[in-house]
Enzyme design. Structure first.
Site, PDB file in Angstrom:
ATOM      1  N   HIS A 452       0.811  -1.217   0.000  1.00  0.00           N
ATOM      2  CA  HIS A 452       0.000   0.000   0.000  1.00  0.00           C
ATOM      3  C   HIS A 452       0.848   1.272   0.000  1.00  0.00           C
ATOM      4  O   HIS A 452       0.305   2.371  -0.128  1.00  0.00           O
ATOM      5  CB  HIS A 452      -0.928   0.001   1.209  1.00  0.00           C
ATOM      6  N   ASP A 456      -2.263   1.857  -4.887  1.00  0.00           N
ATOM      7  CA  ASP A 456      -3.530   2.245  -4.273  1.00  0.00           C
ATOM      8  C   ASP A 456      -4.615   1.245  -4.640  1.00  0.00           C
ATOM      9  O   ASP A 456      -4.453   0.379  -5.504  1.00  0.00           O
ATOM     10  CB  ASP A 456      -3.935   3.662  -4.690  1.00  0.00           C
TER      11      ASP A 456
END
Length: 482
Positions: A452, A456
């Site tokens: 992450h 995204d």
């Protein structure tokens, strides 16, 4: 003085006439019987009726009336008006006072003939349940031994039955705690009085429920006479002890092998990465049909065509559109490197543990080429001969947990890679087609994990949608059999 006595006698006569008239006009009060007469400012169906306690005394002594449990959760009442004063003579059914709670207004009447000797409360004073209200001196002795006060309640039912249930406050509390209606219990005590044993027996027959310990441990008294010798108690036999199995095995400690140590190091590094999870469902019905049509030709060349080559090729086609998923980052996540080659790893369960060899340059291979390379890697893995070249250099990984039987997973990224997918088992499930008809579908779930820090949720979702479209429409992938 004679005039006052005459007035009191007239008042008592008038009260009795009023009570007699009310009993004739109200069937409910007739059913309530001569023991108590009360006046209620609320409807009869909205309140439980209670009597009042009295203490046993010998002839010529004082009876102390105590405020009993009125019900409805009422614990205290307000004395609104006294109809007598100390020294007044009263007879049965004479009104003594009026008390009021937040739910009802009740007129208390005398149970005995006698003389009021003491009023315990002033008007507007608060009287609590169990506290004395008045003392009445009577010249009549009570028959029998003193018993716990009994509260009589008219049973109001839909068929207009007006039977009475008799039970002590303790028995009523026991029935209330176990959600038992006293009108449904047959009393075995004197005059049909309901005893604790009746409640216990009723509950055991109706529900088989276990009462609280303090109720169960109450022994039933055994009354013996000269004609009926007491019964001998049957000893309670404890259940036999369960035989304990003796295990002869011993704990064994051994060091981790080289592959296990490598996995420890890799997983510790992997869990420093903030993972982002994403799951989806893929309809493989067309792929199942296509593979069935094509599998004979690869098998004639000694290669088994499984679904895995299609999954790997679809991933490579998706990585061409989303190269950030085929990248790596340095240890401090300051730089990202986009890999030109799609070296897609496949997690394998081998005798040596979990190993992840990879198929090199998938972007340049056909589905058949991928099947041939997978056959080679699986043979080496089964023999424990996978080399360093096959186990290093991966850029993207797929884990086929469905080959064992799982449906969902939470895969752990293998650093320095930034994404991994876990494939569930293929299931036959009902689904709707374009004409809203229920059809048989071959469905597989996929679980993605992404770093992450650099990927995204939207990017992961778009990649998954593209990968799914290739598998749901496999004609878009060209099968090149060389």
């Amino acid at each position: 003085m004679a005039a006052m006595t005459s007035v009191r006698s007239s008042l008592k006569t008038l009260r009795r006439l009023v009570v007699s008239h009310r009993l004739q006009q109200c069937p409910r009060l007739q059913a309530f019987g001569p023991a108590h007469v009360v006046q209620i400012s609320t409807p009869l169906t909205s309140i439980q009726w209670r009597g009042f306690r009295s203490s046993h005394v010998t002839s010529g002594q004082v009876l102390q009336f105590k405020l009993s449990d009125i019900g409805e959760g009422i614990m205290e009442v307000t004395i609104k008006e006294w109809y007598v004063k100390e020294g007044d003579s009263v007879s049965q059914f004479d009104s003594i006072c009026e008390v009021q709670s937040d739910k009802a207004s009740v007129t208390i009447t005398s149970r005995y003939d006698g003389v009021i000797r003491k009023l315990y409360y002033d008007v507007d004073a608060i009287a609590h349940v169990g506290s004395p209200l008045v003392d009445i001196e009577t010249d009549k002795a009570l028959e029998g031994d003193p018993e716990e006060d009994v509260v009589e309640t008219p049973a109001i039912s839909y068929n207009q039955s007006h039977e009475k249930t008799q039970a002590t406050p303790a028995v009523r509390r026991l029935a209330m705690e176990n959600n038992i209606k006293l009108s449904e219990v047959v009393g075995t005590g004197k005059d049909g009085r309901i005893l604790k044993e009746d409640i216990i027996s009723f509950l055991a027959k109706q529900t088989g429920a276990i009462l609280p310990y303090e109720v169960q441990k109450i022994p039933t008294p055994v009354i013996s006479t000269a004609d009926t010798p007491p019964k001998e108690e049957t000893p309670i036999m404890a259940p036999p002890a369960i035989p304990r199995h003796i295990f002869s095995g011993k704990d064994r400690t051994e060091p981790l092998n080289g592959f296990q140590k490598a996995m420890v190091k890799t997983m510790i590094a992997a869990l420093r990465t903030p993972h982002f999870g994403y799951c989806d469902e893929v309809d493989l019905t067309q792929l199942v049909r296509l593979r069935s049509e094509l599998k004979d030709r690869p098998e004639s060349r000694g290669v088994k065509l499984s679904y895995m080559p299609f999954f790997i090729k679809a991933a490579s086609l998706g990585l061409l559109q989303f190269p950030v998923l085929n990248a790596s980052v340095d240890e401090d996540c300051q730089n990202i490197t986009f890999k030109a080659s799609h070296n897609i790893g496949l997690a394998m369960d081998t005798a040596q543990g979990l190993l992840v060899p990879n198929v090199k340059s998938v972007q340049a291979l056909s589905v058949f080429d991928i099947a041939v390379e997978l056959k080679r890697l699986q043979a080496l893995g089964s023999a424990g001969q996978l080399g360093t070249a096959d186990l290093t250099g991966g850029t993207f990984t797929l884990s086929n947990i469905g080959s064992i039987g799982g449906t969902y997973a939470k895969p752990v990224i293998l650093p320095p890679e930034v994404a991994i997918g876990a494939l569930g088992k293929i299931q036959v499930l009902p689904r709707f087609n374009s004409r809203d008809e229920i059809v048989k579908a071959y469905v597989m779930n996929v679980s993605w994990s992404a770093d992450h820090r650099v990927i995204d949720g939207a990017t992961m979702s778009r990649f998954s949608n593209l990968w799914r479209s290739y598998l749901e429409n496999p004609a878009a992938m060209v099968l090149d059999l060389k």
